[in-house]
Design a protein around this motif. Structure first.
Motif, PDB file in Angstrom:
ATOM      1  N   ILE A 147      36.188   4.532 -20.458  1.00  7.53           N
ATOM      2  CA  ILE A 147      37.129   3.487 -20.876  1.00  7.53           C
ATOM      3  C   ILE A 147      38.045   3.984 -22.002  1.00  7.53           C
ATOM      4  N   LEU A 148      37.496   4.716 -22.956  1.00 11.10           N
ATOM      5  CA  LEU A 148      38.353   5.246 -24.019  1.00 11.10           C
ATOM      6  C   LEU A 148      39.419   6.171 -23.444  1.00 11.10           C
ATOM      7  N   TRP A 149      39.041   7.007 -22.482  1.00  8.35           N
ATOM      8  CA  TRP A 149      40.015   7.940 -21.903  1.00  8.35           C
ATOM      9  C   TRP A 149      41.027   7.207 -21.018  1.00  8.35           C
ATOM     10  N   HIS A 150      40.567   6.298 -20.171  1.00  6.58           N
ATOM     11  CA  HIS A 150      41.456   5.624 -19.222  1.00  6.58           C
ATOM     12  C   HIS A 150      42.461   4.713 -19.930  1.00  6.58           C
ATOM     13  N   THR A 151      42.033   4.075 -21.002  1.00  6.79           N
ATOM     14  CA  THR A 151      42.887   3.070 -21.643  1.00  6.79           C
ATOM     15  C   THR A 151      43.619   3.581 -22.880  1.00  6.79           C
ATOM     16  N   GLY A 152      43.053   4.584 -23.560  1.00  3.29           N
ATOM     17  CA  GLY A 152      43.661   5.053 -24.804  1.00  3.29           C
ATOM     18  C   GLY A 152      43.523   4.076 -25.957  1.00  3.29           C
ATOM     19  N   ILE A 153      42.615   3.100 -25.847  1.00  2.00           N
ATOM     20  CA  ILE A 153      42.470   2.118 -26.917  1.00  2.00           C
ATOM     21  C   ILE A 153      41.656   2.709 -28.074  1.00  2.00           C
ATOM     22  N   ARG A 154      41.716   2.033 -29.207  1.00  2.00           N
ATOM     23  CA  ARG A 154      40.971   2.471 -30.391  1.00  2.00           C
ATOM     24  C   ARG A 154      39.488   2.153 -30.254  1.00  2.00           C
ATOM     25  N   LEU A 155      38.691   2.855 -31.023  1.00  2.00           N
ATOM     26  CA  LEU A 155      37.251   2.607 -31.060  1.00  2.00           C
ATOM     27  C   LEU A 155      36.955   1.138 -31.373  1.00  2.00           C
ATOM     28  N   GLY A 156      37.634   0.600 -32.383  1.00  2.00           N
ATOM     29  CA  GLY A 156      37.390  -0.780 -32.782  1.00  2.00           C
ATOM     30  C   GLY A 156      37.750  -1.783 -31.703  1.00  2.00           C
ATOM     31  N   SER A 157      38.729  -1.418 -30.875  1.00  2.00           N
ATOM     32  CA  SER A 157      39.117  -2.308 -29.781  1.00  2.00           C
ATOM     33  C   SER A 157      38.033  -2.364 -28.711  1.00  2.00           C
ATOM     34  N   LEU A 158      37.473  -1.224 -28.372  1.00  2.00           N
ATOM     35  CA  LEU A 158      36.382  -1.205 -27.400  1.00  2.00           C
ATOM     36  C   LEU A 158      35.193  -2.006 -27.915  1.00  2.00           C
ATOM     37  N   ARG A 159      34.886  -1.823 -29.173  1.00  2.00           N
ATOM     38  CA  ARG A 159      33.755  -2.534 -29.776  1.00  2.00           C
ATOM     39  C   ARG A 159      33.969  -4.047 -29.742  1.00  2.00           C
ATOM     40  N   ALA A 160      35.225  -4.488 -29.773  1.00  2.00           N
ATOM     41  CA  ALA A 160      35.538  -5.912 -29.885  1.00  2.00           C
ATOM     42  C   ALA A 160      35.429  -6.675 -28.568  1.00  2.00           C
ATOM     43  N   VAL A 161      35.365  -5.947 -27.445  1.00  2.00           N
ATOM     44  CA  VAL A 161      35.403  -6.619 -26.141  1.00  2.00           C
ATOM     45  C   VAL A 161      34.080  -7.334 -25.869  1.00  2.00           C
ATOM     46  N   ASP A 162      34.190  -8.603 -25.470  1.00  2.00           N
ATOM     47  CA  ASP A 162      33.022  -9.382 -25.059  1.00  2.00           C
ATOM     48  C   ASP A 162      32.866  -9.348 -23.542  1.00  2.00           C
ATOM     49  N   LEU A 163      31.690  -9.696 -23.086  1.00  2.00           N
ATOM     50  CA  LEU A 163      31.434  -9.749 -21.651  1.00  2.00           C
ATOM     51  C   LEU A 163      32.415 -10.698 -20.967  1.00  2.00           C
ATOM     52  N   GLU A 164      32.697 -11.834 -21.589  1.00  2.00           N
ATOM     53  CA  GLU A 164      33.597 -12.819 -20.968  1.00  2.00           C
ATOM     54  C   GLU A 164      35.060 -12.377 -21.013  1.00  2.00           C
ATOM     55  N   ASP A 165      35.367 -11.345 -21.803  1.00  2.00           N
ATOM     56  CA  ASP A 165      36.741 -10.818 -21.842  1.00  2.00           C
ATOM     57  C   ASP A 165      37.060  -9.973 -20.615  1.00  2.00           C
ATOM     58  N   TYR A 166      36.035  -9.531 -19.909  1.00  2.00           N
ATOM     59  CA  TYR A 166      36.233  -8.698 -18.727  1.00  2.00           C
ATOM     60  C   TYR A 166      36.418  -9.583 -17.502  1.00  2.00           C
ATOM     61  N   GLU A 167      37.491  -9.354 -16.750  1.00  2.00           N
ATOM     62  CA  GLU A 167      37.807 -10.125 -15.553  1.00  2.00           C
ATOM     63  C   GLU A 167      37.814  -9.198 -14.346  1.00  2.00           C
ATOM     64  N   ILE A 195      44.236  -5.397 -20.773  1.00  2.00           N
ATOM     65  CA  ILE A 195      44.249  -3.982 -20.415  1.00  2.00           C
ATOM     66  C   ILE A 195      43.890  -3.844 -18.946  1.00  2.00           C
ATOM     67  N   ALA A 196      44.826  -3.359 -18.149  1.00  2.00           N
ATOM     68  CA  ALA A 196      44.575  -3.179 -16.714  1.00  2.00           C
ATOM     69  C   ALA A 196      43.654  -1.982 -16.489  1.00  2.00           C
ATOM     70  N   LEU A 197      42.798  -2.105 -15.466  1.00  2.00           N
ATOM     71  CA  LEU A 197      41.844  -1.053 -15.135  1.00  2.00           C
ATOM     72  C   LEU A 197      41.978  -0.654 -13.671  1.00  2.00           C
ATOM     73  N   ASP A 198      41.809   0.625 -13.377  1.00  2.00           N
ATOM     74  CA  ASP A 198      41.817   1.095 -11.992  1.00  2.00           C
ATOM     75  C   ASP A 198      40.484   0.759 -11.310  1.00  2.00           C
ATOM     76  N   ASP A 199      40.470   0.897  -9.979  1.00  2.00           N
ATOM     77  CA  ASP A 199      39.275   0.565  -9.196  1.00  2.00           C
ATOM     78  C   ASP A 199      38.035   1.288  -9.705  1.00  2.00           C
ATOM     79  N   TYR A 200      38.165   2.592  -9.939  1.00  2.00           N
ATOM     80  CA  TYR A 200      37.000   3.388 -10.335  1.00  2.00           C
ATOM     81  C   TYR A 200      36.361   2.848 -11.609  1.00  2.00           C
ATOM     82  N   TYR A 201      37.181   2.542 -12.605  1.00  2.00           N
ATOM     83  CA  TYR A 201      36.658   2.094 -13.889  1.00  2.00           C
ATOM     84  C   TYR A 201      36.046   0.698 -13.786  1.00  2.00           C
ATOM     85  N   CYS A 202      36.596  -0.145 -12.914  1.00  2.00           N
ATOM     86  CA  CYS A 202      35.974  -1.448 -12.682  1.00  2.00           C
ATOM     87  C   CYS A 202      34.616  -1.286 -12.006  1.00  2.00           C
TER      88      CYS A 202
END
Length: 335
Positions: A147-167, A195-202
């Motif tokens: 996820i860090l590589w695919h999205t380029g988001i910051r460490l703190g952003s990844l840490r902030a994601v909740d289960l309900e934030d994922y669609e 943040i859009a995700l490709d099939d593989y990462y989903c």
């Protein structure tokens, strides 16, 4: 000079070293070693050292002074580290006196200075993710790195994601600024986005949630997406995972000629001590540079990674001027 040494030219010694290491390290690492040692051979030719038996500690100091005129301190340290490994090999074939490697003094490098020049390149990123796909698919480590590589988001952003934030149906997750419950975003509300995700990462996320995610809540009753058995991961835990996952010996030979079984840097709490381990921010820098090289428009990268065009150009874009020119050429060929 010891009578036990056997004459050999710098070029022949480098060729023997390369042949010796080609089965131990990746082609990319071997290429880097050849490039670094070619500079040493060039210097030997300039100063008239035709036989490595004659090499002295004073010569090595002169080489360091010569080389530091053309490279920054981070690059210099890397080149001298490779030279030390090479000299250890040379001692084993009676080309230089034993202990010659210790006469190469490495410059001290502030980790902050080093980080400004570091990034995870695409080849290495894909190897790490490929290894995790094969041996640890849908593990926490796989999710963090992918996820860090695919999205380029910051460490703190990844840490902030909740289960309900994922669609999963819409193949995205949301970043929300929640400072009151310990997950702020660096740029606050303006940084909130999907943040859009490709099939593989989903697929990887779906499997992680189904089979490996701990069903826990954090101290504020929220359900984190990426978890430990205690709740939400701390920034330090994610950073430590990244340092460990970017150690070269996880997927190939150690470029520092260490035995992983005896190396302190493979122990918990010491992953940072590996000279080749990388911080999460180098993944962000590498991911952004990779996206730029893939001709993704700067505006899209700016929005996706929450970085202004000015900061992107100054701190993240590691394309060469020639690369930029060739990419511009692709857009104007039919004009």
């Amino acid at each position: 000079m010891s009578d036990d040494l056997e004459p050999i030219s710098p070029r022949e010694a480098v060729d023997l070293y390369v042949s010796h290491r080609e089965l131990e390290i990746s082609a990319k690492t071997l290429q880097n070693h050849k490039y670094r040692l070619n500079a040493f051979v060039e210097w030997c030719n300039e100063v008239g050292i035709d036989n490595l038996n004659e090499l002295t500690g004073r010569d090595l100091h002169r080489y360091r002074v010569w080389r530091q005129q053309d490279v920054n301190i981070v690059t210099l340290r890397g080149q001298l580290a490779t030279l030390r490994v090479f000299l250890e090999f040379c001692a084993s074939i009676d080309a230089v006196e034993p202990g010659m490697r210790e006469r190469v003094k490495l410059p001290d490098v502030d980790r902050g200075d080093e980080a400004r020049d570091e990034m995870l390149d695409a080849d290495r990123a894909h190897k790490i993710i490929g290894y995790l796909e094969r041996y640890k698919r849908a593990s926490r480590e796989h999710v963090i790195m992918a996820i860090l590589w695919h999205t380029g988001i910051r460490l703190g952003s990844l840490r902030a994601v909740d289960l309900e934030d994922y669609e999963p149906k819409d193949q995205c997750f949301w970043l929300r600024h929640r400072p009151d419950t310990d997950t702020p975003l660096k740029n606050q509300e303006p940084a909130e986005r999907a943040i859009a995700l490709d099939d593989y990462y989903c697929d990887v996320l779906d499997e992680y949630i189904r089979f490996h995610r701990h069903d826990v809540v954090d101290d504020h009753g929220r359900k984190p997406l990426v978890t430990s058995d205690q709740g939400r991961l701390s920034s330090g835990q994610i950073r430590s995972e990244v340092y460990r996952l970017t150690q070269p010996c996880m997927i190939e030979g150690c470029p520092h000629d260490r035995d992983p079984n005896d190396c302190e840097a493979t122990e918990y709490g010491h992953y940072y001590d590996c000279p080749s381990s990388l911080s999460p921010h180098t993944i962000r820098r590498g991911a952004i540079t990779y996206q730029l090289r893939e001709d993704i428009p700067e505006k899209i990268i700016s929005d996706r990674c929450d970085v202004s065009s000015e900061v992107l150009d100054r701190h993240y874009d590691r394309r060469t001027d020639r690369e930029k020119m060739e990419q511009r050429r692709d857009f104007i060929e039919d004009l």
